[in-house]
Scaffold this active site. Structure first.
Site, PDB file in Angstrom:
ATOM      1  N   LYS A 170     -10.372  -2.103   9.979  1.00  0.00           N
ATOM      2  CA  LYS A 170     -10.258  -3.274   9.104  1.00  0.00           C
ATOM      3  C   LYS A 170     -10.623  -4.565   9.836  1.00  0.00           C
ATOM      4  CE  LYS A 170      -8.691  -0.757   5.703  1.00  0.00           C
ATOM      5  NZ  LYS A 170      -7.365  -0.878   5.109  1.00  0.00           N
TER       6      LYS A 170
ATOM      7  N   ASP B 299       3.103  -4.850   8.096  1.00  0.00           N
ATOM      8  CA  ASP B 299       1.816  -4.161   7.958  1.00  0.00           C
ATOM      9  C   ASP B 299       0.716  -5.221   8.005  1.00  0.00           C
ATOM     10  OD1 ASP B 299      -0.520  -2.957   7.092  1.00  0.00           O
ATOM     11  OD2 ASP B 299       0.321  -2.138   5.243  1.00  0.00           O
TER      12      ASP B 299
ATOM     13  N   HIS C  78       0.859  -1.178   0.000  1.00  0.00           N
ATOM     14  CA  HIS C  78       0.000   0.000   0.000  1.00  0.00           C
ATOM     15  C   HIS C  78       0.901   1.235   0.000  1.00  0.00           C
ATOM     16  CE1 HIS C  78      -2.885   2.970   1.584  1.00  0.00           C
ATOM     17  NE2 HIS C  78      -3.853   2.116   1.305  1.00  0.00           N
TER      18      HIS C  78
ATOM     19  N   GLN D 198      -4.399  -5.825   6.495  1.00  0.00           N
ATOM     20  CA  GLN D 198      -5.265  -6.737   5.747  1.00  0.00           C
ATOM     21  C   GLN D 198      -5.196  -8.175   6.248  1.00  0.00           C
ATOM     22  OE1 GLN D 198      -7.452  -5.787   3.489  1.00  0.00           O
ATOM     23  NE2 GLN D 198      -6.821  -3.650   3.557  1.00  0.00           N
TER      24      GLN D 198
ATOM     25  N   CYS E 245      -4.672   2.488  -3.877  1.00  0.00           N
ATOM     26  CA  CYS E 245      -3.409   2.931  -3.263  1.00  0.00           C
ATOM     27  C   CYS E 245      -2.316   1.875  -3.412  1.00  0.00           C
ATOM     28  CB  CYS E 245      -3.605   3.278  -1.786  1.00  0.00           C
ATOM     29  SG  CYS E 245      -4.634   4.734  -1.518  1.00  0.00           S
TER      30      CYS E 245
END
Length: 635
Positions: A457, A431, A354, A434, A595
């Site tokens: 999320k 990260d 991202h 997700q 993104c």
């Protein structure tokens, strides 16, 4: 009032009588820590008026005497009502015996209570004392009602006492124990705790007969309901009932929410938690000496403990609350990065990242004279581990990678990538925006130096996120922002910073959203990440197979291991137009570059249509998507 000479916490010298400060403190702790006890009176006047709620509210006046009492606020003789002969319910001023009696089922939820249901009770998996207990005891010690601070009651001891008592009355309990206790001091050993909590549980929120009263806070765990998902059962229709936003029509069609990679919907328990906080407990945290500040602080720090357990961190001092993943990555870049990155150093990021995991490192590299290098992927969108291994060298100082791609859905082999990086003593940031809602995460097992994710999320409110960092790293990097809460002492010459994690939480935090995050994690834990992963895998496989069969549709991202992201393009139909057509069918998807421009350009496209799945989606909804796409092709 008649003092109680025996309390389960030991004698508190000179303070046997119940005073307003002690009532408020006890009420606050019960309110936050015991299921359904939100209407425990906070002072004597409220105790008198709240008693009317058990009978006829209109039959009680503020100064109406209770039979056998001369003081309208002295409830010590309330037990006389139980032996009052010949009196009508009206003569009891709403406090008759029938108002206090409860069926045996009222106590059933206490008889078999497992202490592990309460996170602040030590269980077999508890490695450290929860912050809630420590905070409550600290708050007690700050009050002036006790001359002996060491004998202040322990929240742990208090709740364990509650859990150790079975429901029902013994032969010598011929009074209304709760109101007796309010009139005679702290609860004594013969006090029937279960009676108090059963009454509170029954009267918190008058619902239809037989309807279960839900606990408002995430740390009050409800009994498992019939039909709720178990290890071998996943009832998606039962799950969907918990998400009110899903039950609406868009353009005359039932809503299909396939935009979960952008944000997830919120279960009713999270919505109720936010509403309850703002309705009853809204306060700033940490330094307030009043009851609402204690409640807010307990819930906020309790949520931090919830996060710690959820991602497998060692200590709550390693959990920093931020606004979201983007702010979290920037925090690491501006603290650890600015201190450690030097000219000529190299930072590795994957091609799938991202923009939030590219731009901060790009800015830092330009500032420091460092080099940003992308890790390549194959035609399925999978990391090329051999290429990654070749990129690692003595100049590499940081690897920053997503655990699951938001544009393609690829699950990266982060464990292997971290192990390879450690050979060169390279720090690794993961990260998890997700991944946390789809895959079990344990940061200690991964050996990640930093792990970041966003609450929205994972079915929590927007505006809240988490940075995990290893304690030894966080202790040796400077704070990012200055202000309140992150300091110990300020003079015009210098400032002494607070310890972890407060050093990185300047200013007033988003208290309610942090509490909402705790509620969301509890909900996910109830459903079970294993259940979620298995169901979503089947859903994703089905969706990919159905989309492959549509002529003129090209899937972007076909990794063998992926979360439920089904990116595609249609021949001769712009992605934005596909998105608008699907919206007319009640299907919400994302259409654009998501993104992730470098990732999409690797596959020769500038944008895709991106349906993305969550565990409340269904196979029937995928069928609707497929039918709508086919309809678009022939418009």
């Amino acid at each position: 009032m008649i003092p109680s000479n025996n309390t389960p916490f030991g004698n508190i010298p000179g303070e046997d009588l119940l005073n307003p400060t002690l009532i408020a403190q006890l009420a606050s702790r019960i309110y936050n820590e015991v299921p359904g006890a939100s209407n425990v009176p906070k002072n004597e006047l409220e105790a008198a008026t709240s008693a009317s709620s058990y009978g006829n509210p209109e039959a009680v006046t503020q100064n109406a005497p209770i039979p056998g009492n001369t003081d309208p606020l002295d409830l010590s003789n309330i037990g006389n009502l139980w032996e009052h002969e010949g009196g009508s319910p009206e003569s009891y001023q709403g406090l008759g015996k029938e108002s206090f009696q409860q069926p045996s089922s009222s106590f059933d939820h206490l008889k078999d209570t497992n202490p592990e249901e309460y996170y602040f009770l030590k269980g077999p998996n508890a490695s450290k004392e929860a912050p809630l207990s420590a905070h409550a005891d600290n708050l007690v010690s700050q009050q002036s009602f006790s001359g002996n601070k060491e004998s202040a009651p322990s929240l742990q001891q208090f709740v364990q006492k509650v859990q150790s008592v079975s429901g029902g009355f013994s032969e010598n309990k011929q009074v209304a124990p709760f109101y007796e206790s309010l009139g005679s001091g702290l609860p004594s050993d013969h006090f029937d705790f279960s009676f108090l909590f059963a009454n509170a549980q029954t009267h918190v929120k008058p619902e239809a007969p037989g309807q279960e009263v839900k606990s408002p806070y995430y740390f009050i765990h409800e009994p498992q309901k019939p039909g709720f998902p178990k290890a071998d059962i996943f009832d998606v229709n039962q799950i969907r009932k918990d998400f009110p936003v899903l039950h609406q029509y868009v353009h005359g069609k039932p809503l299909v929410w396939f935009d979960n990679a952008a944000t997830t919907q919120k279960p009713q328990s999270v919505i109720d938690t936010l509403s309850r906080f703002y309705s009853h407990d809204n306060s700033n945290i940490h330094r307030g000496a009043h009851t609402l500040a204690a409640r807010a602080t307990d819930a906020y720090e309790g949520s931090r403990e919830n996060v710690r357990r959820f991602i497998g961190a060692q200590s709550t001092s390693e959990i920093i609350f931020v606004r979201g993943t983007t702010e979290g990555i920037n925090l690491v870049a501006q603290t650890w990065g600015r201190k450690n990155i030097q000219p000529g150093d190299e930072i590795l990021v994957s091609l799938l990242e991202h923009h939030a995991n590219i731009v901060p490192w790009q800015m830092l590299a330009k500032e420091k004279g460092a080099i940003l290098r992308p890790i390549p992927v194959n035609d399925r969108g999978e990391i090329l581990l051999d290429e990654y291994s070749r990129l690692l060298n003595s100049c590499t100082k940081l690897v920053s990678i997503t655990q699951a791609s938001n544009g393609l859905g690829t699950i990266l082999p982060v464990r292997e990538m971290i192990q390879l990086a450690k050979r060169y003593d390279v720090k690794v940031l993961v990260d998890g925006a997700q991944s946390v809602a789809h895959l079990p995460v344990n940061v200690q097992e991964l050996d990640a130096d930093f792990f970041v994710f966003s609450g929205h999320k994972i079915f929590a409110p927007t505006g809240i996120g988490v940075v995990y960092g290893k304690k030894e790293i966080l202790e040796n990097i400077p704070p990012w922002q200055g202000g309140g809460n992150m300091i110990q002492n300020v003079t015009f010459e210098e400032t002494t910073f607070n310890g972890l994690p407060n050093k990185f939480e300047a200013g007033t935090p988003t208290v309610a959203d942090a509490i909402g995050l705790g509620a969301a994690l509890d909900y996910v834990n109830k459903v079970g990440l294993k259940n979620i992963a298995e169901y979503e895998h089947k859903l994703t496989e089905y969706g990919m197979e159905q989309l492959r069969q549509i002529p003129g549709l090209r899937l972007i991202g076909t990794a063998r291991e992926k979360v439920g992201v089904l990116s595609f393009v249609l021949n001769n139909v712009p992605t934005e137009q596909v998105g608008r057509y699907l919206d007319q069918e009640g299907i919400a998807v994302r259409a654009g570059h998501h993104c992730t421009q470098p990732a999409l350009r690797r596959f020769g496209v500038e944008s895709t249509v991106r349906p993305s799945l969550a565990f409340y989606n269904t196979f029937e909804e995928i069928d609707r998507l497929v039918a709508a796409i086919k309809k678009i092709q022939y418009r």
